[in-house]
Design an enzyme around this catalytic site. Structure first.
Site, PDB file in Angstrom:
ATOM      1  N   HIS A   1      -7.142  -4.184  -3.732  1.00 12.68           N
ATOM      2  CA  HIS A   1      -5.999  -3.412  -3.473  1.00 12.68           C
ATOM      3  C   HIS A   1      -5.927  -3.899  -1.764  1.00 12.68           C
ATOM      4  CE1 HIS A   1      -3.725  -0.158  -2.584  1.00 12.68           C
ATOM      5  NE2 HIS A   1      -4.305   0.023  -0.989  1.00 12.68           N
TER       6      HIS A   1
ATOM      7  N   ASP B   1      -8.245  -3.154  -8.113  1.00 18.07           N
ATOM      8  CA  ASP B   1      -7.333  -2.217  -7.827  1.00 18.07           C
ATOM      9  C   ASP B   1      -8.549  -0.447  -7.778  1.00 18.07           C
ATOM     10  OD1 ASP B   1      -6.349  -0.327  -6.234  1.00 18.07           O
ATOM     11  OD2 ASP B   1      -4.369  -1.930  -5.868  1.00 18.07           O
TER      12      ASP B   1
ATOM     13  N   CYS C   1       0.442  -1.042   0.070  1.00 22.46           N
ATOM     14  CA  CYS C   1      -0.018  -0.308  -0.163  1.00 22.46           C
ATOM     15  C   CYS C   1       1.110   1.003   0.075  1.00 22.46           C
ATOM     16  CB  CYS C   1      -0.777  -0.142   1.354  1.00 22.46           C
ATOM     17  SG  CYS C   1      -2.075   1.200   1.904  1.00 22.46           S
TER      18      CYS C   1
END
Length: 227
Positions: A196, A169, A120
């Protein structure tokens, strides 16, 4: 265990350290998501230690707030985003100085080569570190949010990079991943049928098959470049 590290500017911050059994075959710096060095990130570090690496997870929020350990509720997400924004707004080098200190510690303590893996926001920091931090032999960003912007694509990594992205994502559009791939043919890029955060088994986004495959590829990559 937790150790205190000191950056070049004198800033002192904590890092979680996981020791392998026996002599480390190298070291891996594990860079947190927007949720701090929480239970999941410590487990990730422990996992790399179990594979024979000294693992170091620096608290990259420490310049904005001490002792951050968030969960995954909407409120936690909001708090983490605010802290990320605060750290990103710091004058350069900001958190890069802390990652450099973590890499230096990892190299000295392990006596081997050092790689970096991030998730991330940590994926974005790992991508930046590949270009800006000295002493890295490999970098593996997982779904680095912002890593496919024009500004980040313009960076030139100084070590081999393996990048993991997710097809579903909503934070990182696929067309920008294609742009990243086109600009960086030297980077090994993999796409997964996942969302994600697919590596985090503490979140609803966890996708076991993708997480396992990405880890197999990551360990092979580190095995090749770190020993």
């Amino acid at each position: 265990m937790t150790v205190n590290l000191t950056s070049a500017d004198g800033f002192v911050f904590p890092a979680y350290v996981a020791q392998p059994k026996g002599t480390p075959k190298g070291a891996v710096v594990v860079v947190q998501e927007i949720f701090g060095v929480n239970a999941h990130i410590r487990e990730v570090a422990d996992g790399y230690a179990a594979q024979g690496y000294l693992a170091v997870a620096p608290a990259t929020f420490h310049r904005a707030k001490h002792g951050v350990e968030l969960g995954y509720t909407p409120d936690d997400m909001q708090a983490g985003m605010a802290l990320k924004t605060a750290v990103e707004a710091l004058p350069a080098p900001g958190a890069m100085a802390d990652i450099q200190a973590a890499v230096d510690y990892a190299a000295k303590t392990s006596g081997g080569k050092v790689g970096i893996v991030g998730y991330c926001w940590g994926g974005l920091l790992a991508w930046r570190a590949a270009a800006l931090v000295k002493g890295l032999s490999a970098a593996v960003p997982y779904y680095g949010g912002g890593s496919t912007t024009d500004e980040e694509i313009a960076r030139h990594p100084n070590c081999p990079v393996l990048a993991h992205y997710a097809e579903e994502d909503h934070w990182i559009p696929l067309d920008t991943v294609e742009k990243f791939k086109h600009a960086h043919p030297e980077v090994e890029v993999h796409l997964y049928p996942a969302n994600h955060g697919f590596n985090c088994d503490h979140r609803g986004a966890y996708q076991e098959a993708s997480a396992k495959l990405a880890l197999v590829r990551t360990l092979a990559f580190f095995g090749k470049h770190l020993g």
